[in-house]
Design a protein around this motif. Structure first.
Motif, PDB file in Angstrom:
ATOM      1  N   VAL A 316       0.847  -1.198   0.000  1.00 51.18           N
ATOM      2  CA  VAL A 316       0.000   0.000   0.000  1.00 51.18           C
ATOM      3  C   VAL A 316       0.879   1.242   0.000  1.00 51.18           C
ATOM      4  O   VAL A 316       1.995   1.224   0.521  1.00 51.18           O
ATOM      5  N   GLN A 317       0.373   2.304  -0.593  1.00 50.61           N
ATOM      6  CA  GLN A 317       0.978   3.621  -0.445  1.00 50.61           C
ATOM      7  C   GLN A 317       0.177   4.366   0.611  1.00 50.61           C
ATOM      8  O   GLN A 317      -1.055   4.418   0.542  1.00 50.61           O
ATOM      9  N   ILE A 318       0.879   4.917   1.599  1.00 50.25           N
ATOM     10  CA  ILE A 318       0.202   5.501   2.743  1.00 50.25           C
ATOM     11  C   ILE A 318       0.652   6.942   2.957  1.00 50.25           C
ATOM     12  O   ILE A 318       1.686   7.368   2.443  1.00 50.25           O
ATOM     13  N   GLN A 319      -0.130   7.687   3.727  1.00 45.38           N
ATOM     14  CA  GLN A 319       0.233   9.035   4.124  1.00 45.38           C
ATOM     15  C   GLN A 319      -0.264   9.281   5.536  1.00 45.38           C
ATOM     16  O   GLN A 319      -1.175   8.593   6.014  1.00 45.38           O
ATOM     17  N   PRO A 320       0.352  10.235   6.230  1.00 49.22           N
ATOM     18  CA  PRO A 320      -0.051  10.496   7.620  1.00 49.22           C
ATOM     19  C   PRO A 320      -1.486  11.009   7.705  1.00 49.22           C
ATOM     20  O   PRO A 320      -2.013  11.614   6.765  1.00 49.22           O
ATOM     21  N   ILE A 321      -2.096  10.784   8.832  1.00 50.28           N
ATOM     22  CA  ILE A 321      -3.432  11.314   9.107  1.00 50.28           C
ATOM     23  C   ILE A 321      -3.274  12.591   9.929  1.00 50.28           C
ATOM     24  O   ILE A 321      -2.832  12.548  11.074  1.00 50.28           O
ATOM     25  N   ASN A 322      -3.602  13.722   9.331  1.00 53.55           N
ATOM     26  CA  ASN A 322      -3.564  14.986  10.062  1.00 53.55           C
ATOM     27  C   ASN A 322      -4.939  15.301  10.646  1.00 53.55           C
ATOM     28  O   ASN A 322      -5.880  14.511  10.509  1.00 53.55           O
ATOM     29  N   GLU A 323      -5.055  16.448  11.260  1.00 57.12           N
ATOM     30  CA  GLU A 323      -6.318  16.807  11.921  1.00 57.12           C
ATOM     31  C   GLU A 323      -7.469  16.875  10.926  1.00 57.12           C
ATOM     32  O   GLU A 323      -8.585  16.429  11.203  1.00 57.12           O
ATOM     33  N   GLY A 324      -7.186  17.439   9.736  1.00 57.31           N
ATOM     34  CA  GLY A 324      -8.245  17.555   8.737  1.00 57.31           C
ATOM     35  C   GLY A 324      -8.723  16.205   8.235  1.00 57.31           C
ATOM     36  O   GLY A 324      -9.933  15.972   8.098  1.00 57.31           O
ATOM     37  N   ILE A 325      -7.781  15.300   7.963  1.00 53.62           N
ATOM     38  CA  ILE A 325      -8.151  13.973   7.493  1.00 53.62           C
ATOM     39  C   ILE A 325      -8.905  13.220   8.588  1.00 53.62           C
ATOM     40  O   ILE A 325      -9.914  12.538   8.322  1.00 53.62           O
ATOM     41  N   ALA A 326      -8.432  13.338   9.820  1.00 53.86           N
ATOM     42  CA  ALA A 326      -9.108  12.665  10.934  1.00 53.86           C
ATOM     43  C   ALA A 326     -10.546  13.145  11.072  1.00 53.86           C
ATOM     44  O   ALA A 326     -11.467  12.345  11.270  1.00 53.86           O
ATOM     45  N   GLU A 327     -10.743  14.446  10.936  1.00 51.34           N
ATOM     46  CA  GLU A 327     -12.104  14.986  11.041  1.00 51.34           C
ATOM     47  C   GLU A 327     -12.976  14.485   9.891  1.00 51.34           C
ATOM     48  O   GLU A 327     -14.146  14.143  10.078  1.00 51.34           O
ATOM     49  N   GLY A 328     -12.395  14.427   8.690  1.00 50.38           N
ATOM     50  CA  GLY A 328     -13.146  13.945   7.539  1.00 50.38           C
ATOM     51  C   GLY A 328     -13.523  12.480   7.644  1.00 50.38           C
ATOM     52  O   GLY A 328     -14.558  12.057   7.130  1.00 50.38           O
ATOM     53  N   LEU A 329     -12.658  11.689   8.317  1.00 46.52           N
ATOM     54  CA  LEU A 329     -12.941  10.263   8.483  1.00 46.52           C
ATOM     55  C   LEU A 329     -13.820   9.966   9.694  1.00 46.52           C
ATOM     56  O   LEU A 329     -14.295   8.839   9.849  1.00 46.52           O
ATOM     57  N   GLY A 330     -13.981  10.971  10.557  1.00 43.03           N
ATOM     58  CA  GLY A 330     -14.752  10.746  11.771  1.00 43.03           C
ATOM     59  C   GLY A 330     -13.944  10.147  12.894  1.00 43.03           C
ATOM     60  O   GLY A 330     -14.510   9.545  13.820  1.00 43.03           O
ATOM     61  N   LEU A 331     -12.613  10.300  12.835  1.00 44.11           N
ATOM     62  CA  LEU A 331     -11.738   9.785  13.890  1.00 44.11           C
ATOM     63  C   LEU A 331     -11.564  10.840  14.982  1.00 44.11           C
ATOM     64  O   LEU A 331     -11.495  12.043  14.702  1.00 44.11           O
ATOM     65  N   LYS A 332     -11.467  10.402  16.221  1.00 46.00           N
ATOM     66  CA  LYS A 332     -11.312  11.328  17.331  1.00 46.00           C
ATOM     67  C   LYS A 332      -9.889  11.862  17.425  1.00 46.00           C
ATOM     68  O   LYS A 332      -9.683  12.973  17.910  1.00 46.00           O
ATOM     69  N   GLU A 333      -8.902  11.064  16.985  1.00 44.16           N
ATOM     70  CA  GLU A 333      -7.512  11.477  17.065  1.00 44.16           C
ATOM     71  C   GLU A 333      -6.833  11.332  15.712  1.00 44.16           C
ATOM     72  O   GLU A 333      -7.198  10.477  14.911  1.00 44.16           O
ATOM     73  N   ALA A 334      -5.835  12.200  15.493  1.00 43.67           N
ATOM     74  CA  ALA A 334      -5.062  12.148  14.251  1.00 43.67           C
ATOM     75  C   ALA A 334      -3.928  11.145  14.417  1.00 43.67           C
ATOM     76  O   ALA A 334      -2.752  11.504  14.536  1.00 43.67           O
ATOM     77  N   LYS A 335      -4.261   9.883  14.400  1.00 40.61           N
ATOM     78  CA  LYS A 335      -3.277   8.809  14.530  1.00 40.61           C
ATOM     79  C   LYS A 335      -3.480   7.791  13.415  1.00 40.61           C
ATOM     80  O   LYS A 335      -4.566   7.694  12.838  1.00 40.61           O
ATOM     81  N   GLY A 336      -2.426   7.014  13.166  1.00 39.14           N
ATOM     82  CA  GLY A 336      -2.520   5.977  12.147  1.00 39.14           C
ATOM     83  C   GLY A 336      -2.045   6.471  10.795  1.00 39.14           C
ATOM     84  O   GLY A 336      -1.349   7.476  10.674  1.00 39.14           O
ATOM     85  N   ALA A 337      -2.446   5.758   9.741  1.00 32.65           N
ATOM     86  CA  ALA A 337      -2.056   6.101   8.374  1.00 32.65           C
ATOM     87  C   ALA A 337      -3.213   5.796   7.446  1.00 32.65           C
ATOM     88  O   ALA A 337      -3.916   4.792   7.610  1.00 32.65           O
TER      89      ALA A 337
END
Length: 511
Positions: A316-337
């Protein structure tokens, strides 16, 4: 307060196996330290009297332990015999006639005068012949990790080595061979040819804390047996040196020639291998980087057992999860990839991982960022089945994935096809035997340092599509094509190569 004479030495002997034993009395000047602290505290109180601290505040400085060793002589006495200087003989190329263009003399290519000009027409403006190939020397550091002569150093110290020698602390010199290297972590394992019982050191079982004392021992500027001291300044540094950066930052003085040398804790255990420095001048400015002992142990064990490092491949090609991506995904924290792309035919694609999935954990261990995920996956052996926790559609789910071999790395089924007769310096394997390669042809699984192939820019993972205009599918096809071209009197073989950056043609000399 004084320690018993053998307390510190006995603790060291339990961790460091060396034929040389030494012990010295170490004193702890705690009384003087405490007195100094009290005097300073009184001065500050009288000068800056700001009243009592709030009830919720804590004086953190008052809680810091003050028991530190008065010196490191006992540690140095025990570990120094295991540290070696690594001397490498490398080829230094002189001027070459490879690029001589006979048309500048009005002669067509293949002219009968070609040999004459090759021998005599290459003189420079001073009328001197180009310098022939000669050899130079490079130096680094290393250390014994076993009594039978295994030595750890950096890959960049020995990557172009023609010959390798090590010099021990007592001045003895031994020839050594390179067992294997790992450019991705810049580590190499050597083996002394001559048998014997060498003094060696052990790796630390735990990770040092920021602020812990460390000692760097090595061969800076050719000054073997040099010891410097400092502390761990930071952990988990990414300096852009490779895909698995996870360096310890230390402020012990490290300079050119320290590369490959060990960093010790005060118990005489290796906590890292000195690899790089940050410096505008090339000299020590107090920012050095060491590969953590945990990484070194894994890589060295793989090289010793398999000759290379096997790494798991997810695809897989991955990128960091920032605050904006976390909010768009519905994640509580900007963690993971987050998965940006899934490679066709990869383990991830076969298991059902999709673009847009957020990978949060591997085998139940939380993934903090994209860099940590890459290291975690690479740390598993190919063929291992792991559970990947993904976030998709607002909920978590676990997906089992059987990892493959990292593309471009030699597999157990890879067929060796090194072209010995032509000295091309290539080890080859059919593309079908290397996981992750989706191109037809022959995969380069090894390039000999200093060989014509390396000089022309061929790298591990490149795919050779044609040789002399003929398609190739196996190493035998390559050998046969080279043999035919040599019989025809050709002086070079033209290869069409697919690389990560696109297709190109490479001409390798046959003479």
């Amino acid at each position: 307060m004084a320690m018993h004479e053998n307390d510190h030495s006995e603790a060291l002997k339990a961790r460091i196996k060396s034929p040389k034993r030494a012990s010295r009395r170490v004193s702890m000047l705690l009384g003087a330290v405490a007195l100094g602290a009290l005097s300073t505290g009184a001065l500050l109180q009288s000068t800056f009297d700001v009243g009592p601290a709030p009830a919720y505040a804590q004086n953190l400085s008052a809680q810091v332990p003050t028991a530190n060793p008065a010196g490191f002589a006992d540690v140095v006495d025990h570990v120094k015999p295991a540290v070696v200087s690594v001397r490498v003989k490398v080829a230094v190329e002189g001027a070459s006639a490879e690029g001589l263009d006979l048309r500048q003399f009005g002669l067509p290519e293949g002219s009968p005068f070609e040999r004459f000009f090759r021998r005599f027409g290459e003189e420079d403006q001073r009328g001197q012949r180009p310098a022939p190939r000669r050899f130079g020397e490079a130096q680094g550091s290393g250390f014994f990790i076993s009594a039978d002569g295994y030595v750890v150093t950096n890959n960049h110290v020995v990557e172009k080595a023609r010959e390798v020698e090590i010099q021990t602390d007592d001045g003895k010199t031994y020839s050594a061979k390179v067992v294997g290297t790992d450019p991705k972590t810049d580590l190499a394992l050597l083996k002394v040819d001559e048998g014997g019982k060498f003094p060696y050191v052990s790796f630390a079982s735990g990770t040092p804390r920021v602020g812990d004392w460390v000692l760097a021992v090595g061969n800076p500027f050719g000054l073997g047996g040099t010891v410097t001291a400092g502390i761990v300044s930071a952990r988990g540094r990414d300096i852009g040196a490779g895909p698995y950066d996870d360096f310890l930052q230390v402020d012990a003085a490290v300079n050119r020639g320290n590369s490959g040398g060990p960093t010790f804790n005060t118990s005489g255990e290796v906590v890292g291998v000195n690899t790089a420095i940050a410096s505008p001048s090339g000299g020590n400015v107090g920012i050095a980087f060491a590969i953590p002992a945990e990484t070194v142990q894994k890589v060295v064990a793989e090289i010793k057992d398999h000759g290379t490092v096997r790494r798991g491949y997810l695809g897989v090609q991955i990128q960091p999860i920032n605050e904006g991506i976390a909010e768009g995904l519905g994640l509580k924290e900007a963690k993971g990839a987050i998965v940006a792309r899934v490679e066709d035919g990869s383990p991830a694609a076969k298991a059902g991982i999709k673009s847009g999935d957020a990978i949060l954990a591997v085998d139940g261990q939380e993934v903090k960022n994209a860099r940590e995920l890459a290291r975690d996956i690479a740390g598993f052996a190919p063929g291992r089945t792991v559970d990947i926790t993904v976030w998709r559609g607002g909920k978590k789910s676990d997906i089992s994935v059987t990892l493959a071999t990292m593309p471009g790395e030699k597999t157990a089924s890879a067929e060796s096809g090194e072209e010995q007769a032509g000295r091309l310096g290539l080890s080859l394997a059919p593309s079908g035997s290397v996981d992750g390669v989706d191109k037809d042809g022959v995969v380069v699984v090894g390039v000999e340092p200093g060989s014509p192939a390396e000089e022309r820019g061929l790298r591990t993972g490149d795919v050779i599509v044609t040789v002399g205009g003929k398609k190739v599918e196996t190493p035998q096809d390559v050998r046969q094509a080279v043999t035919e071209l040599r019989k025809e009197g050709r002086k070079a073989v033209l290869m069409q190569v697919e690389t990560a950056s696109g297709a190109r043609f490479v001409a390798l000399p046959l003479a």
